[in-house]
Scaffold this active site. Structure first.
Site, short mmCIF file in Angstrom:
data_model
loop_
_atom_site.label_atom_id
_atom_site.label_comp_id
_atom_site.label_asym_id
_atom_site.label_seq_id
_atom_site.Cartn_x
_atom_site.Cartn_y
_atom_site.Cartn_z
CG ASN A 151 -3.11 6.35 -3.80
OD1 ASN A 151 -3.59 7.75 -4.31
ND2 ASN A 151 -2.03 6.22 -3.13
CD GLN A 179 -5.81 1.66 -5.16
OE1 GLN A 179 -5.96 0.35 -5.41
NE2 GLN A 179 -4.53 2.34 -5.47
CB CYS A 322 8.63 6.60 12.14
SG CYS A 322 9.44 7.17 13.63
#
Length: 371
Positions: A151, A179, A322
């Site tokens: 995916n 997918q 992050c």
């Protein structure tokens, strides 16, 4: 142009034709499909037609299609259902390190119940080796589960080759094709799979509906016990509204899956990005054996989320997270051994039925202007 959506691998819009097909089930078709009267009989007929539409896309029999609430439930029904039903045969499962969490997060639970698991790592393109899988087979191996396509990076796995290996060793084989269905042709006999997962919201049907292909003769234990719905494998009154939506979406996919218009547009997008960024951009995944709509790239020495933050009009996804200045690569990129200074700039663009060249050109303009 205000906004552009390039996150079709996360979820697709519902096709207008699917909405039109579903609308009568909000008003006229309200009966229980198990009821043997004028309100129930037509609903049952529509439900069975939807099952046939799904089966036609997969090239299987309608009675091999089990409707579920989505890809995650279908994956759970396949793994847990097969494990619980076949404990007497063995407890060893083979899978890969790059499966969707709907596969990977089941494994610790099954291990608590005595399962043993071997996980196969991919090469740097995200592709698995059939030889590695065959080498992992043990006398008590009962199940192999390998995703049809990844995916994140779009790499297609050698499912037909793995299927032959599984068949040779008389081991059940499941593939999560959430997918892939609707993007590339799927034929369950050519793939030699015993179970296959579909997620409706990946192919222009609503969220909350999916299906498990279950080959005749493959025995599984239901996760939801009750009355005999879905051939006794998923109790609960069928959600005909959503099943009809999935059926229509599969009918549409069958019509256009062999006439793929997305691959040239995806290749155009990649060519233009390379012209803009040169050596500052890297392709993730296999260059050829990949989904025709998926483009996962790394902008070297940049942070993917920061790039997307600078283009809020663009809806797409990153391959890293992050946190407080620290970048954590996705597990898939880690398993592909992508270096951090490259992988931290990963972005997945996934195109869809309604993506236009004008939208791609707009995105390219934003990248030229802002990155």
């Amino acid at each position: 142009m205000d906004n552009v959506y390039l996150d079709y691998n996360a979820s697709t819009p519902i096709a207008p034709e699917v909405i039109e097909e579903m609308n009568p089930f909000l008003t006229d078709y309200y009966g229980n499909p198990s009821a043997l009267h004028w309100a129930g009989n037509p609903v049952k007929e529509k439900l069975m037609n939807a099952r046939k539409q799904v089966a036609d896309l997969l090239h299987c029999s309608a009675d091999e299609v089990i409707f579920t609430s989505g890809g995650s439930e279908a994956n759970n029904l396949a793994l847990k259902g097969y494990f619980f039903q076949n404990l007497q045969k063995g407890k060893h499962i083979i899978t890969s390190t790059i499966e969707h969490p709907a596969i990977l997060n089941q494994l610790p639970f099954l291990e608590q119940l005595g399962a043993t698991v071997t996980m196969i790592a991919p090469d740097r393109y995200g592709r698995l080796s059939p030889a590695d899988i065959e080498s992992a087979i043990q006398p008590d191996t009962i199940l192999i589960t390998i995703m049809h396509s990844n995916n994140e990076v779009g790499t297609l796995q050698p499912i037909a080759e793995i299927g032959k290996i599984a068949k040779k060793h008389a081991i059940a084989f499941h593939t999560d094709a959430s997918q892939s269905v609707g993007k590339v042709p799927i034929n369950v006999d050519q793939l030699d799979v015993d179970m296959l997962t579909i997620a409706g919201h990946k192919l222009y049907a609503p969220k909350g509906i999916g299906a498990l292909y279950l080959r005749k003769g493959t025995e599984i234990e239901p996760l939801i016990h009750g009355a005999g719905h879905e051939y006794g494998l998923r109790a609960g009154t069928e959600n005909t509204l959503l099943a009809v939506g999935l059926g229509k979406a599969c009918e549409m996919a069958k019509e256009d899956v062999n006439d793929n218009k997305l691959e040239p547009l995806t290749k155009y997008f990649w060519k233009q990005l390379r012209e803009i960024f040169g050596n500052g951009i890297v392709l993730n995944g296999h260059e050829e054996k990949r989904l025709p709509n998926t483009l996962n790239v790394c902008f070297t020495n940049k942070i993917g989320q920061e790039i997307l933050d600078s283009i809020p009009m663009l809806a797409t996804s990153t391959g890293s997270a992050c946190h407080a200045g620290n970048v954590e690569l996705s597990p898939v990129l880690k398993e592909m051994r992508v270096p951090e200074h490259i992988g931290m700039g990963a972005i997945r663009f996934s195109l869809g039925r309604y993506t236009t060249k004008e939208e791609i050109d707009q995105v390219l303009h934003w990248f030229k202007e802002r990155i």
